[in-house]
Design an enzyme around this catalytic site. Structure first.
Site, PDB file in Angstrom:
ATOM      1  N   CYS A 136       0.831  -1.197   0.000  1.00  0.00           N
ATOM      2  CA  CYS A 136       0.000   0.000   0.000  1.00  0.00           C
ATOM      3  C   CYS A 136       0.874   1.259   0.000  1.00  0.00           C
ATOM      4  CB  CYS A 136      -0.964  -0.043   1.177  1.00  0.00           C
ATOM      5  SG  CYS A 136      -2.364   1.087   1.024  1.00  0.00           S
ATOM      6  N   HIS A 137       0.892   2.028   1.090  1.00  0.00           N
ATOM      7  CA  HIS A 137       1.807   3.167   1.181  1.00  0.00           C
ATOM      8  C   HIS A 137       3.176   2.752   1.714  1.00  0.00           C
ATOM      9  CE1 HIS A 137      -2.023   5.429   0.947  1.00  0.00           C
ATOM     10  NE2 HIS A 137      -1.289   6.359   0.383  1.00  0.00           N
ATOM     11  N   GLU A 167      -5.452   7.315  -4.405  1.00  0.00           N
ATOM     12  CA  GLU A 167      -5.260   8.482  -3.538  1.00  0.00           C
ATOM     13  C   GLU A 167      -6.365   9.512  -3.797  1.00  0.00           C
ATOM     14  OE1 GLU A 167      -3.830   8.932  -0.472  1.00  0.00           O
ATOM     15  OE2 GLU A 167      -1.904   8.410  -1.382  1.00  0.00           O
TER      16      GLU A 167
END
Length: 232
Positions: A136-137, A167
């Site tokens: 993910c991030h 996002e």
């Protein structure tokens, strides 16, 4: 691998950043992206340790009490103790780990990039033959991860990460300090996106990345498979 110990230990990296820009909202590490990989790793017979940018008890986001895996993680005595008192990067010996796993949560966008200690952990694990994984991030931890020759780990490699479209879908394009997919491409990565919020796991050698929370279990499973391949 550098040692027997490094084949049976995983280090999960957590953010210490708890403020979601100027929104007034809180953030932190995203619990499902820690709990579900932890479940995979422990089922595979691996020991899981934690590290956070600032040490101590890191901020947590995304807790769903209805998720039995999250509850099992939080109620596990060993993991509960580790979560309350995480070491800082400089207090970790990377030679002990076969996998380093950069967990997500929006907080990582502020404190993973530029952190020399986190980069050093990833570099050593990778260069000693281990697996670098992120979801993910979490690939924000790869943005400034360079190898001993000065090249970026992601350069020329296929990667998945939270996409620009995702996002935008969560309304945080103008809140995060940069767009993760774009920054990875700037570092030479080949970004491989899937439809929003669909599971997407990309394996390129000993680099394993996933796009979003739905990819967390798959990233952990793939990381274990790659680790086992190194042992064969």
């Amino acid at each position: 691998m550098s040692s027997v110990a490094s084949r049976d230990r995983v280090l999960i990296v957590l953010t210490s950043h708890g403020k979601l820009g100027d929104t007034g909202r809180s953030t932190g590490f995203y619990l499902p992206e820690v709990a579900h990989p932890w479940h995979v790793f422990t089922q595979a017979g691996l020991t899981v340790d934690l590290v956070s940018v600032q040490g101590g008890e890191p901020p947590m986001d995304g807790h769903d009490p209805a998720d039995p895996v999250q509850q099992k993680f939080l109620e596990d005595p060993e993991m509960s103790a580790k979560l309350k008192s995480t070491p800082k990067p400089g207090e970790v010996d990377p030679s002990r780990y076969g996998i380093v796993f950069y967990a997500g949560g929006h907080g990582v966008m502020w404190d993973f990039p530029g952190n020399a200690g986190l980069a050093a952990i990833g570099r050593q694990v990778y260069e000693q033959g281990g697996v670098v994984a992120a979801v993910c991030h979490g690939p924000a931890g790869l943005v400034d991860l360079t190898l001993s020759d000065g090249s970026h780990l992601v350069a020329g490699k296929r990667v998945a990460a939270f996409t620009n479209d995702e996002e935008a879908a969560v309304g945080l394009t103008e809140v995060v300090p940069f767009l993760l997919a774009d920054r990875l491409v700037e570092r030479g990565a080949i970004h491989v996106p899937a439809p929003n919020f669909q599971a997407n796991v990309i394996v390129d050698g000993r680099l394993v990345t996933g796009q979003n929370p739905a990819s967390a279990t798959g990233v952990a499973e793939a990381a274990v498979s790659v680790l086992r391949e190194q042992e064969a």
